[in-house]
Design a protein around this motif. Structure first.
Motif: not given
Length: 310
Positions: A51, A47-48
């Motif tokens: 993003d 997810t990091q």
């Protein structure tokens, strides 16, 4: 997260590590108690990166990348000496930072623990005391020899590595001082920074490999030309030997014919009966020798290839 059933529905190694039968899975080498936490950490890392407009590919099937086998880096996974075939995914889990790929593995570290052989397997001493507390009272405890073995520690490690054959690099984050969850931001930023230097190293490695391939190709061309030249020289040597043998045979035949012609000429002064006898012997000798015809011998000779350049 949907792949966790494949981990738990498979086999379990003697040291407690999961060995799923399916191979196209996230690169998680853990026991069942740490499986969900490891998968959650990998999802948060993904997810990091998402993003930041980067992506993670689980069980990446793209060509040119290889999974690095767990080695002796810091916090390494020390497998049991009896487990000769530890599980690993067939394809690597990769994070793509722009055009650079970095391999990721999350595994559970092992620690030295006192073990005892109980009911057909090695069990940590503290678990054996709970299972059969009576065995540790009195002299009977001497029957169970305590040894030191490797056991899962429930501490997770993240290993990042170069999936490129030409570049060797590995870095490991452990949970000695902090959980991996608290280190995710640092891990992501470190890998992004490392991707830039890794790109430089990969470009240099590719240039060096190209030079090496060119050198090898030049040597291969020279070796091929040398082998072809030696083969031609060998063929010419064999052809010369065959031609000389043919000439020797023809020369011997010509000498024999001259010998017979001389006998025939000298037999003209002999009596008729004696001359018939000598001429009969001459014919028998000619049939035996069968002198070769020079034209036929030359046509049967195999011409050699042209001489190679110096």
């Amino acid at each position: 997260m949907g792949s966790l059933n494949s981990f738990t529905s498979g086999r379990v190694a003697s040291d407690g590590y999961l060995k799923p039968t399916k191979r196209n899975l996230p690169d998680l080498v853990v026991t069942e108690p740490t499986l969900h936490r490891a998968a959650s950490i990998l999802m948060k890392i993904a997810t990091q990166f998402r993003d930041l407009n980067h992506r993670i590919s689980v069980a990446c099937g793209e060509s040119g990348y290889t999974r690095k086998v767990i080695g002796d880096e810091e916090g390494r996974l020390k497998r049991s000496s009896f487990d000769v075939n530890p599980w690993g995914p067939a394809l690597p889990t990769l994070v793509f930072i722009d055009e650079i790929a970095i391999g990721l593995t999350i595994y559970e570290q092992t620690v030295d623990k006192e073990m005892v052989y109980l009911d057909g397997k090695y069990v940590p001493v503290h678990e054996a005391r709970k299972l059969k507390p009576g065995l540790w009272d009195g002299i009977r405890k001497n029957r169970y020899m305590v040894t030191t073995g490797q056991a899962p520690s429930k501490r997770l490690c993240l290993r990042a590595y170069s999936p490129y054959y030409l570049v060797e690099w590995t870095q490991t984050w452990t949970e000695h001082s902090a959980s991996l969850v608290k280190q995710i931001e640092d891990i992501v930023q470190s890998l992004i920074a490392r991707s830039q230097s890794l790109a430089v190293e990969l470009a240099e490695a590719n240039r060096a490999a190209a030079v090496e391939r060119a050198r090898w190709e030049a040597e291969r061309v020279i070796a091929k030309a040398t082998a072809e030249r030696l083969a031609i020289l060998k063929q010419r040597e064999a052809a010369l030997k065959e031609l000389l043998n043919t000439i020797d045979s023809w020369s011997a035949g010509r000498r024999a014919e001259a010998f017979f012609d001389d006998i025939i000429a000298r037999s003209t002064d002999m009596e008729a009966e004696a001359r018939r006898a000598i001429l009969a012997r001459v014919e028998d000798a000619k049939d035996l020798l069968q002198s070769p015809d020079s034209l036929e011998a030359l046509m049967a000779w195999i011409s050699p290839p042209a001489a190679p350049p110096e």
